[in-house]
Write a protein that holds these residues in place. Structure first.
Motif, PDB file in Angstrom:
ATOM      1  N   ARG A  16     -39.374 -47.668 -26.729  1.00  0.00           N
ATOM      2  CA  ARG A  16     -38.379 -46.599 -26.757  1.00  0.00           C
ATOM      3  C   ARG A  16     -37.129 -46.979 -27.555  1.00  0.00           C
ATOM      4  O   ARG A  16     -36.666 -46.193 -28.391  1.00  0.00           O
ATOM      5  N   PRO A  17     -36.551 -48.186 -27.360  1.00  0.00           N
ATOM      6  CA  PRO A  17     -35.406 -48.552 -28.201  1.00  0.00           C
ATOM      7  C   PRO A  17     -35.751 -48.586 -29.689  1.00  0.00           C
ATOM      8  O   PRO A  17     -34.921 -48.211 -30.532  1.00  0.00           O
ATOM      9  N   LEU A  18     -36.970 -49.032 -30.017  1.00  0.00           N
ATOM     10  CA  LEU A  18     -37.356 -49.100 -31.425  1.00  0.00           C
ATOM     11  C   LEU A  18     -37.503 -47.701 -32.014  1.00  0.00           C
ATOM     12  O   LEU A  18     -37.057 -47.440 -33.140  1.00  0.00           O
ATOM     13  N   ILE A  19     -38.132 -46.809 -31.284  1.00  0.00           N
ATOM     14  CA  ILE A  19     -38.271 -45.428 -31.761  1.00  0.00           C
ATOM     15  C   ILE A  19     -36.893 -44.810 -31.978  1.00  0.00           C
ATOM     16  O   ILE A  19     -36.648 -44.131 -32.992  1.00  0.00           O
ATOM     17  N   GLU A  20     -35.967 -45.065 -31.065  1.00  0.00           N
ATOM     18  CA  GLU A  20     -34.623 -44.509 -31.215  1.00  0.00           C
ATOM     19  C   GLU A  20     -33.864 -45.162 -32.364  1.00  0.00           C
ATOM     20  O   GLU A  20     -33.052 -44.508 -33.035  1.00  0.00           O
ATOM     21  N   ALA A  21     -34.127 -46.444 -32.623  1.00  0.00           N
ATOM     22  CA  ALA A  21     -33.502 -47.113 -33.773  1.00  0.00           C
ATOM     23  C   ALA A  21     -33.992 -46.494 -35.081  1.00  0.00           C
ATOM     24  O   ALA A  21     -33.204 -46.298 -36.024  1.00  0.00           O
ATOM     25  N   LEU A  22     -35.273 -46.169 -35.146  1.00  0.00           N
ATOM     26  CA  LEU A  22     -35.807 -45.503 -36.337  1.00  0.00           C
ATOM     27  C   LEU A  22     -35.222 -44.101 -36.482  1.00  0.00           C
ATOM     28  O   LEU A  22     -34.866 -43.670 -37.588  1.00  0.00           O
ATOM     29  N   ARG A  23     -35.126 -43.397 -35.359  1.00  0.00           N
ATOM     30  CA  ARG A  23     -34.552 -42.046 -35.408  1.00  0.00           C
ATOM     31  C   ARG A  23     -33.125 -42.105 -35.976  1.00  0.00           C
ATOM     32  O   ARG A  23     -32.745 -41.292 -36.825  1.00  0.00           O
ATOM     33  N   ALA A  24     -32.352 -43.070 -35.516  1.00  0.00           N
ATOM     34  CA  ALA A  24     -30.968 -43.205 -35.981  1.00  0.00           C
ATOM     35  C   ALA A  24     -30.912 -43.577 -37.461  1.00  0.00           C
ATOM     36  O   ALA A  24     -30.057 -43.058 -38.208  1.00  0.00           O
ATOM     37  N   MET A  25     -31.816 -44.447 -37.912  1.00  0.00           N
ATOM     38  CA  MET A  25     -31.790 -44.862 -39.313  1.00  0.00           C
ATOM     39  C   MET A  25     -32.217 -43.725 -40.237  1.00  0.00           C
ATOM     40  O   MET A  25     -31.638 -43.533 -41.316  1.00  0.00           O
ATOM     41  N   PHE A  26     -33.217 -42.939 -39.846  1.00  0.00           N
ATOM     42  CA  PHE A  26     -33.596 -41.781 -40.657  1.00  0.00           C
ATOM     43  C   PHE A  26     -32.496 -40.730 -40.652  1.00  0.00           C
ATOM     44  O   PHE A  26     -32.297 -40.020 -41.635  1.00  0.00           O
ATOM     45  N   ARG A 108     -42.920 -51.415 -36.066  1.00  0.00           N
ATOM     46  CA  ARG A 108     -42.144 -50.318 -36.659  1.00  0.00           C
ATOM     47  C   ARG A 108     -43.076 -49.243 -37.197  1.00  0.00           C
ATOM     48  O   ARG A 108     -42.761 -48.051 -37.180  1.00  0.00           O
ATOM     49  N   THR A 109     -44.271 -49.633 -37.690  1.00  0.00           N
ATOM     50  CA  THR A 109     -45.232 -48.649 -38.187  1.00  0.00           C
ATOM     51  C   THR A 109     -45.706 -47.746 -37.059  1.00  0.00           C
ATOM     52  O   THR A 109     -45.741 -46.516 -37.192  1.00  0.00           O
ATOM     53  N   ALA A 110     -46.079 -48.357 -35.944  1.00  0.00           N
ATOM     54  CA  ALA A 110     -46.522 -47.571 -34.792  1.00  0.00           C
ATOM     55  C   ALA A 110     -45.378 -46.721 -34.249  1.00  0.00           C
ATOM     56  O   ALA A 110     -45.576 -45.572 -33.837  1.00  0.00           O
ATOM     57  N   ALA A 111     -44.166 -47.273 -34.253  1.00  0.00           N
ATOM     58  CA  ALA A 111     -43.012 -46.525 -33.750  1.00  0.00           C
ATOM     59  C   ALA A 111     -42.707 -45.313 -34.635  1.00  0.00           C
ATOM     60  O   ALA A 111     -42.312 -44.253 -34.137  1.00  0.00           O
ATOM     61  N   ALA A 112     -42.902 -45.437 -35.957  1.00  0.00           N
ATOM     62  CA  ALA A 112     -42.694 -44.301 -36.856  1.00  0.00           C
ATOM     63  C   ALA A 112     -43.700 -43.194 -36.560  1.00  0.00           C
ATOM     64  O   ALA A 112     -43.363 -42.002 -36.588  1.00  0.00           O
ATOM     65  N   LEU A 140     -50.424 -48.743 -31.863  1.00  0.00           N
ATOM     66  CA  LEU A 140     -50.414 -47.291 -31.943  1.00  0.00           C
ATOM     67  C   LEU A 140     -50.670 -46.668 -30.577  1.00  0.00           C
ATOM     68  O   LEU A 140     -50.044 -45.668 -30.211  1.00  0.00           O
ATOM     69  N   ALA A 141     -51.594 -47.253 -29.829  1.00  0.00           N
ATOM     70  CA  ALA A 141     -51.870 -46.730 -28.488  1.00  0.00           C
ATOM     71  C   ALA A 141     -50.620 -46.803 -27.617  1.00  0.00           C
ATOM     72  O   ALA A 141     -50.246 -45.825 -26.949  1.00  0.00           O
ATOM     73  N   ALA A 142     -49.950 -47.951 -27.625  1.00  0.00           N
ATOM     74  CA  ALA A 142     -48.761 -48.128 -26.783  1.00  0.00           C
ATOM     75  C   ALA A 142     -47.616 -47.233 -27.239  1.00  0.00           C
ATOM     76  O   ALA A 142     -46.901 -46.643 -26.419  1.00  0.00           O
ATOM     77  N   ALA A 143     -47.427 -47.117 -28.550  1.00  0.00           N
ATOM     78  CA  ALA A 143     -46.319 -46.309 -29.064  1.00  0.00           C
ATOM     79  C   ALA A 143     -46.518 -44.829 -28.736  1.00  0.00           C
ATOM     80  O   ALA A 143     -45.594 -44.159 -28.269  1.00  0.00           O
ATOM     81  N   HIS A 144     -47.713 -44.311 -28.975  1.00  0.00           N
ATOM     82  CA  HIS A 144     -47.971 -42.901 -28.670  1.00  0.00           C
ATOM     83  C   HIS A 144     -47.847 -42.638 -27.164  1.00  0.00           C
ATOM     84  O   HIS A 144     -47.337 -41.589 -26.753  1.00  0.00           O
ATOM     85  N   ALA A 145     -48.288 -43.593 -26.362  1.00  0.00           N
ATOM     86  CA  ALA A 145     -48.206 -43.424 -24.909  1.00  0.00           C
ATOM     87  C   ALA A 145     -46.762 -43.435 -24.422  1.00  0.00           C
ATOM     88  O   ALA A 145     -46.479 -42.978 -23.306  1.00  0.00           O
ATOM     89  N   SER A 146     -45.841 -43.934 -25.241  1.00  0.00           N
ATOM     90  CA  SER A 146     -44.432 -43.954 -24.839  1.00  0.00           C
ATOM     91  C   SER A 146     -43.737 -42.608 -25.067  1.00  0.00           C
ATOM     92  O   SER A 146     -42.646 -42.390 -24.550  1.00  0.00           O
ATOM     93  N   VAL A 147     -44.366 -41.716 -25.854  1.00  0.00           N
ATOM     94  CA  VAL A 147     -43.736 -40.419 -26.129  1.00  0.00           C
ATOM     95  C   VAL A 147     -44.559 -39.230 -25.645  1.00  0.00           C
ATOM     96  O   VAL A 147     -44.069 -38.093 -25.656  1.00  0.00           O
ATOM     97  N   LEU A 291     -50.398 -32.741 -39.147  1.00  0.00           N
ATOM     98  CA  LEU A 291     -50.864 -33.995 -39.739  1.00  0.00           C
ATOM     99  C   LEU A 291     -49.659 -34.750 -40.277  1.00  0.00           C
ATOM    100  O   LEU A 291     -48.840 -34.182 -41.012  1.00  0.00           O
ATOM    101  N   PHE A 292     -49.568 -36.021 -39.923  1.00  0.00           N
ATOM    102  CA  PHE A 292     -48.486 -36.885 -40.390  1.00  0.00           C
ATOM    103  C   PHE A 292     -49.081 -38.055 -41.154  1.00  0.00           C
ATOM    104  O   PHE A 292     -49.972 -38.752 -40.662  1.00  0.00           O
ATOM    105  N   LYS A 293     -48.604 -38.252 -42.373  1.00  0.00           N
ATOM    106  CA  LYS A 293     -49.068 -39.367 -43.195  1.00  0.00           C
ATOM    107  C   LYS A 293     -47.903 -40.300 -43.493  1.00  0.00           C
ATOM    108  O   LYS A 293     -46.853 -39.873 -43.989  1.00  0.00           O
ATOM    109  N   SER A 294     -48.069 -41.583 -43.172  1.00  0.00           N
ATOM    110  CA  SER A 294     -47.027 -42.560 -43.472  1.00  0.00           C
ATOM    111  C   SER A 294     -47.555 -43.632 -44.411  1.00  0.00           C
ATOM    112  O   SER A 294     -48.742 -43.959 -44.393  1.00  0.00           O
ATOM    113  N   VAL A 295     -46.675 -44.136 -45.245  1.00  0.00           N
ATOM    114  CA  VAL A 295     -47.003 -45.300 -46.070  1.00  0.00           C
ATOM    115  C   VAL A 295     -46.044 -46.446 -45.783  1.00  0.00           C
ATOM    116  O   VAL A 295     -46.195 -47.543 -46.306  1.00  0.00           O
TER     117      VAL A 295
END
Length: 328
Positions: A16-26, A108-112, A140-147, A291-295
């Motif tokens: 959760r802190p990592l996802i919020e850090a990405l949200r703030a940076m974007f 960070r990839t999974a968090a994005a 990815l499993a853990a990150a998606h399960a957090s949201v 659909l979300f595509k990330s690089v």
């Protein structure tokens, strides 16, 4: 200067802190030049890739990731992606941390992906299908399960034994019913979220399999020659990306769909900047397929590195710590 190994990096980057850090940076942005992307020969194997990814927030932090992607490492029992991250004070240039780049990248990839799902996936999404059995699959499993309220996870891989091993790991870590899927089509047809992290050069997930209301998360296929979904998936879905510049030049799923006409450039509704800043509110209908595509983007690494450094710096160390060591 702090040196954060794999365990220390993981401990400093809760989801959760990592996802919020990405949200703030974007939301706030940073300086991020186009990353350097170089192929290098590996005799007798598919070429490897060297990535150099700099980014900085003026007056705060400056960071650079040095990463290699070697597809042949799977046969050696090694991660395909290996990296180191150098974090500097942007006022003085002083190096403040050396961070395990592989763990930083994976998290960070999974968090994005989870950040995107927080805007795009149905609020009641419960069945997650993970396609791929590499390092990212567990993240990815853990990150998606957090949201999202994930209550069932299916793992598919070309090697069913690897898929079973990953499923056991995820089940043990998250306490969520997790099973290996022998039939990818059957699993996707039942999925609320499909998350792919492979180095495939041919489509794995078919648009015909996607159920109305599902969300597709494409994390692998970081080269124009790679692909995890087919044209029908692109044509049926509302398409979003992490960054427009990166996705339209590097992401095989996007590049190939643009070339075939299955996707128009203006058919990409928004990127993470738009979603986070609210410039493109997503009015999701129940039947919509998203659909979300990330690089990947250097700002994601910088956000994670800052969080890891500040979290580790604020955490009291035991008398002897194998995880966070001062570098002389």
């Amino acid at each position: 200067m702090l040196q954060l190994d794999q365990d220390a990096t993981r401990a400093a980057l809760d989801w959760r802190p990592l996802i919020e850090a990405l949200r703030a940076m974007f939301r706030d942005g940073c300086e991020s030049p186009v990353r350097h992307h170089h192929d290098f020969a590996v005799p007798g194997e598919t070429d490897g890739t060297l990535l150099l990814m700099p980014a900085w927030v003026p007056g705060r932090y400056l960071g650079t990731k040095l990463a290699t992607v070697v597809p042949g490492n799977g046969a050696r029992g090694l991660p395909a992606v290996m990296a180191s991250y150098l974090l500097n004070d942007a006022r003085t240039g002083e190096m403040v941390a050396l961070i395990d780049g592989g763990e930083l990248t994976a998290r960070r990839t999974a968090a994005a992906s989870a950040l995107a799902a927080d805007y795009l996936a149905r609020a009641d999404a419960r069945h997650l299908v993970v396609v791929g059995t590499g390092r990212l699959s567990r993240n990815l499993a853990a990150a998606h399960a957090s949201v999202r309220p994930i209550s069932r996870i299916s793992v598919w891989g070309r090697d069913i034994e690897k898929a079973q091993a990953v499923a056991e790991d995820i089940s043990g870590e998250l306490g969520i019913l997790t099973q290996a899927a022998g039939d990818l089509e059957a699993a996707v047809r039942e999925a609320d979220i499909v998350s792919c992290a492979t180095l495939s050069e041919a489509p794995l997930v078919r648009g015909a399999w996607l159920q109305p209301g599902s969300h597709v998360d494409l994390v692998g296929a970081f080269k124009p020659t790679m692909r995890e979904s087919d044209d029908e998936a692109m044509a049926r879905a509302r398409v979003f990306v992490d960054t427009r510049e990166g996705a339209t030049t590097e992401a095989g799923d996007i590049v190939q769909a643009l070339a075939s006409g299955a996707l128009a450039e203006d058919g990409i509704e928004a990127d993470l900047f738009d979603l986070v800043r609210g410039t493109h509110p997503v009015l999701r209908q129940a039947e919509d397929i998203t659909l979300f595509k990330s690089v990947g983007a250097a700002l994601e690494d910088l956000a994670g590195a800052i969080l890891a450094f500040e979290t580790a710096s604020a955490t009291p160390e035991p008398a002897v710590s194998p995880r966070v060591l001062p570098v002389m």
